[in-house]
Design a protein around this motif. Structure first.
Motif, PDB file in Angstrom:
ATOM      1  N   ARG A   1      -0.691   0.356  -1.198  1.00  0.00           N
ATOM      2  CA  ARG A   1       0.506   1.213  -1.182  1.00  0.00           C
ATOM      3  C   ARG A   1       1.178   1.321  -2.544  1.00  0.00           C
ATOM      4  O   ARG A   1       1.623   2.391  -2.923  1.00  0.00           O
TER       5      ARG A   1
ATOM      6  N   ILE B   1       2.162   1.602  -6.382  1.00  0.00           N
ATOM      7  CA  ILE B   1       1.582   2.424  -7.436  1.00  0.00           C
ATOM      8  C   ILE B   1       1.582   1.646  -8.741  1.00  0.00           C
ATOM      9  O   ILE B   1       0.595   1.603  -9.445  1.00  0.00           O
TER      10      ILE B   1
ATOM     11  N   ARG C   1      -7.833  10.266   1.881  1.00  0.00           N
ATOM     12  CA  ARG C   1      -6.394  10.523   1.846  1.00  0.00           C
ATOM     13  C   ARG C   1      -6.023  11.684   2.767  1.00  0.00           C
ATOM     14  O   ARG C   1      -4.951  11.711   3.344  1.00  0.00           O
TER      15      ARG C   1
ATOM     16  N   ILE D   1      -5.006  10.725   6.249  1.00  0.00           N
ATOM     17  CA  ILE D   1      -3.695  10.105   6.356  1.00  0.00           C
ATOM     18  C   ILE D   1      -2.607  11.156   6.177  1.00  0.00           C
ATOM     19  O   ILE D   1      -1.599  11.151   6.885  1.00  0.00           O
ATOM     20  N   GLU D   2      -2.842  12.068   5.256  1.00  0.00           N
ATOM     21  CA  GLU D   2      -1.866  13.138   5.049  1.00  0.00           C
ATOM     22  C   GLU D   2      -1.710  13.978   6.318  1.00  0.00           C
ATOM     23  O   GLU D   2      -0.591  14.281   6.738  1.00  0.00           O
TER      24      GLU D   2
ATOM     25  N   ALA E   1       0.329  12.185   8.708  1.00  0.00           N
ATOM     26  CA  ALA E   1       1.735  12.146   8.301  1.00  0.00           C
ATOM     27  C   ALA E   1       2.424  13.466   8.628  1.00  0.00           C
ATOM     28  O   ALA E   1       3.550  13.483   9.113  1.00  0.00           O
TER      29      ALA E   1
ATOM     30  N   ALA F   1       3.153  11.058  12.313  1.00  0.00           N
ATOM     31  CA  ALA F   1       2.857   9.642  12.552  1.00  0.00           C
ATOM     32  C   ALA F   1       3.440   8.798  11.424  1.00  0.00           C
ATOM     33  O   ALA F   1       3.230   9.097  10.254  1.00  0.00           O
TER      34      ALA F   1
ATOM     35  N   PRO G   1       4.076   5.143   9.161  1.00  0.00           N
ATOM     36  CA  PRO G   1       3.109   4.278   8.479  1.00  0.00           C
ATOM     37  C   PRO G   1       2.395   3.294   9.417  1.00  0.00           C
ATOM     38  O   PRO G   1       1.195   3.061   9.281  1.00  0.00           O
TER      39      PRO G   1
ATOM     40  N   ARG H   1      -0.033   5.174  11.680  1.00  0.00           N
ATOM     41  CA  ARG H   1      -1.176   5.629  10.888  1.00  0.00           C
ATOM     42  C   ARG H   1      -2.140   4.469  10.641  1.00  0.00           C
ATOM     43  O   ARG H   1      -3.350   4.607  10.715  1.00  0.00           O
TER      44      ARG H   1
ATOM     45  N   MET I   1       0.234   8.579  -2.880  1.00  0.00           N
ATOM     46  CA  MET I   1       1.496   8.426  -2.130  1.00  0.00           C
ATOM     47  C   MET I   1       1.679   9.598  -1.182  1.00  0.00           C
ATOM     48  O   MET I   1       1.697  10.763  -1.582  1.00  0.00           O
ATOM     49  N   ILE I   2       1.780   9.285   0.095  1.00  0.00           N
ATOM     50  CA  ILE I   2       1.908  10.326   1.107  1.00  0.00           C
ATOM     51  C   ILE I   2       3.363  10.763   1.242  1.00  0.00           C
ATOM     52  O   ILE I   2       3.670  11.930   1.330  1.00  0.00           O
ATOM     53  N   GLU I   3       4.236   9.796   1.285  1.00  0.00           N
ATOM     54  CA  GLU I   3       5.656  10.117   1.456  1.00  0.00           C
ATOM     55  C   GLU I   3       6.457   9.011   0.792  1.00  0.00           C
ATOM     56  O   GLU I   3       5.945   7.922   0.589  1.00  0.00           O
TER      57      GLU I   3
ATOM     58  N   ARG J   1       9.023   6.228   0.882  1.00  0.00           N
ATOM     59  CA  ARG J   1       9.824   5.363   1.748  1.00  0.00           C
ATOM     60  C   ARG J   1      10.237   4.152   0.930  1.00  0.00           C
ATOM     61  O   ARG J   1       9.507   3.169   0.871  1.00  0.00           O
TER      62      ARG J   1
ATOM     63  N   LEU K   1       9.937   0.605   2.307  1.00  0.00           N
ATOM     64  CA  LEU K   1       8.573   0.124   2.522  1.00  0.00           C
ATOM     65  C   LEU K   1       7.946  -0.292   1.186  1.00  0.00           C
ATOM     66  O   LEU K   1       7.210  -1.268   1.114  1.00  0.00           O
TER      67      LEU K   1
END
Lengths: 292, 282
Positions: free
Chosen positions: A96, A98, A183, A186-187, A190, A194, A196, A199, B1-3, B5, B8
């Motif tokens: 998760r 970065i 990805r 998952i996108e 989302a 859904a 985290p 998912r 990165m999807i969103e 948060r 989180l």
């Protein structure tokens, strides 16, 4: 089809070193163990007599051997499950973030390089009943910690030490598995709303199942055969028989107890177990190719 | 990165830091323990902060003797460990390269049989057949020798498989071109195969070095002479001291020094290490 060289004698020359080492230090001892398993030797090694399957019968009617099997199962599955759960949690978090991913990875994977015996010693001083900080802290919380006397606590200690070393390995493979999850999937989830957690449990975790199964086998093999050092440096199979796993018992009965017949029979049983596990591992890896 | 948060992300970093701290905890304690005099350990608990006896202990362990019944210095045992680790690593790589070369690039009777023999070593780890292996090595007169420490461990199915995979992935046009240009098997091996598999060899080197350095049971049973003690197994001898108290400060300093080289290799060559781990499991 690979193009090959025509020489006939050369390949044998090239294979010779490997085959020689294998024959002398692997196959010969294995054959010796197989042979010894059918003989009973006196304590001085002066004479031996053929006893047929007696060593195996003794082994499989010995409650201590079953106890050791049970201990091995408890130990191995604890190491595998704790090690994999913690590593999966850390890998999901590392996937998760970065910033600093590589730093976290560096700081988490180095215990792989620590010898099992040293891992055992490191955790031993933390849990030593008379001076270890964790043991004394537990005591102040009202829990009497003494792994010298309490078998269950001794088991907890060796499980912690063995798990600590293995987290790094599981972490790397889980992280690689997570990065291979598309990805776009998952996108899409989302966008469908859904969160985290949902998912993770409905998409990511099922997609990780090949990695999870592979790691389960690797971890069990590790706990079965590579943790000798942890046991030997800390509990020596004790107190009583509480941490006497199979691979420790075969050493102890052979070198300390000098019961060569029984030790050889145990070697044969262990070789059969490794054989089965190796086949499972290879079968699975063939399947993994189809997954991708 | 999807969103985005933020909470989180925060939990993520916090969990990772907790993990890093837990993983480092025992090493931290060992480091602290090694800086206190031996007398500090009998009196209740290990002090939680650094003491001032560290330099003395580390110097003495490194240069004089490890203590607790071990007369050799850690530096001396490090050299033994290094010889053993490098012997095992080079040995495994050399004989596995040769056997993979034979299996992939030559056709001869019993080729598959040889492959299966090598495969079987995977099913016979030294721990499960320790007593008969000890007897074989004793019969050959290899106890207390570097040959005894390395030779019995250098057969490697994993390395042979890995090199076989590498060799099979080399395009056959390349082999044909080399043949047409008149390269014999030796020239082909040294001028084409070795350069092509260089990174795989390096990655495997890292993994095998760690494996070799961390050998424990094998050196423990076949060496009874101080001159051949390796660092990792010496810890066990230091712990089983019979007269007097265990000198924990020395044991902790020695433990840290014993894990330093392989840990440094993992951190310093992280990319190769990760590649080696993944390669070895294919």
């Amino acid at each position: 089809m690979t193009v090959t060289f025509p020489q006939k004698g050369l390949p044998w020359l090239l294979l010779l070193p490997q085959l020689l080492v294998t024959a002398v230090f692997f196959l010969w001892p294995a054959e010796q163990a197989l042979e010894q398993a059918f003989y009973q030797e006196d304590a001085f090694g002066l004479s031996r007599e053929f006893v047929g399957l007696d060593n195996f019968l003794d082994l499989f009617t010995d409650p201590l051997y079953y106890q050791s099997m049970l201990t091995t199962l408890v130990f191995s599955f604890s190491v595998a499950i704790f090690g994999m759960s913690i590593a999966l949690l850390l890998a999901v978090m590392a996937d998760r973030v970065i910033r600093g991913k590589l730093t976290y990875q560096t700081l988490l994977i180095w215990p792989y390089a620590v010898a099992p015996a040293l891992a055992g010693v490191l955790w031993w001083i933390l849990f030593d009943p008379s001076m270890g900080p964790i043991a004394l802290w537990l005591e102040s919380m009202g829990l009497d910690w003494d792994h010298y006397l309490n078998g269950g606590q001794a088991m907890i200690l060796v499980v912690i030490a063995a798990t600590w070393k293995q987290i790094s390995y599981n972490f790397l493979f889980f992280l690689a598995g997570l990065q291979a999850v598309p990805r776009s999937l998952i996108e899409a989830a989302a966008i469908d709303g859904a969160g985290p957690f949902k998912r993770f449990w409905t998409i990511v975790f099922p997609l990780l199942s090949p990695t999870t199964f592979f790691l389960l086998v690797i971890n069990l093999v590790y706990a079965f055969f590579d943790t000798f050092g942890v046991i030997d440096a800390t509990t020596k199979g004790g107190p009583g028989q509480s941490t006497n796993i199979l691979v420790y018992k075969v050493f102890e009965d052979g070198f300390v107890g000098l019961d060569l017949g029984s030790s050889a029979a145990q070697s044969v049983v262990l070789m059969a177990i490794v054989g089965v596990m190796t086949v499972i591992q290879f079968r699975f890896i063939e399947r993994k190719v189809q997954y991708s | 990165m999807i969103e985005n948060r933020p909470w989180l992300t925060f939990v993520g970093h916090a969990t990772l830091w907790l993990g890093v701290a837990l993983v480092a905890l025992p090493v931290w304690m060992a480091l602290v323990a090694s800086t206190h005099p031996a007398s500090a350990f009998g009196v209740g608990h290990i002090p939680l902060w650094f003491g001032d006896a560290g330099v003395e202990t580390w110097k003495s362990v490194l240069l004089e003797e490890a203590g607790n019944g071990i007369e050799s210095s850690v530096t001396f045992m490090m050299l033994n460990s290094l010889v053993m680790a490098l012997g095992i690593t080079f040995g495994k790589i050399a004989i596995s390269l040769l056997s993979a070369y034979a299996i992939v690039f030559f056709r001869f009777p019993f080729r598959n049989f040889c492959f299966w023999i090598i495969f079987m070593t995977l099913m016979l780890p030294v721990e499960v057949r320790i007593v008969p292996t000890y007897e074989v090595v004793a019969n050959l007169g290899l106890l207390n020798s570097f040959t005894g420490l390395t030779l019995p461990l250098i057969a490697s199915a994993t390395a042979t498989f890995l090199f076989r995979q590498c060799f099979l992935s080399i395009p056959s046009e390349l082999v044909e071109a080399a043949r047409i240009d008149g390269a014999g098997p030796f020239r082909f091996f040294f001028d084409i195969l070795l350069p092509l598999t260089r990174t795989n060899i390096a990655a495997l080197f890292v993994i095998l070095f760690i494996y070799g350095w961390n050998q424990y049971l094998w050196p423990l049973i076949i060496t009874t002479d101080n001159a051949y003690y390796t660092l990792v197994m010496s810890i066990k001898r230091m712990l089983s001291v019979t007269d007097g108290d265990i000198e924990w400060n020395r044991i902790m300093a020695t433990t840290l020094l014993a894990m330093l080289p392989p840990v440094a290799v993992v951190i310093g060559m992280q990319k190769l290490f990760v590649k080696g781990l993944v390669d070895a499991e294919k």
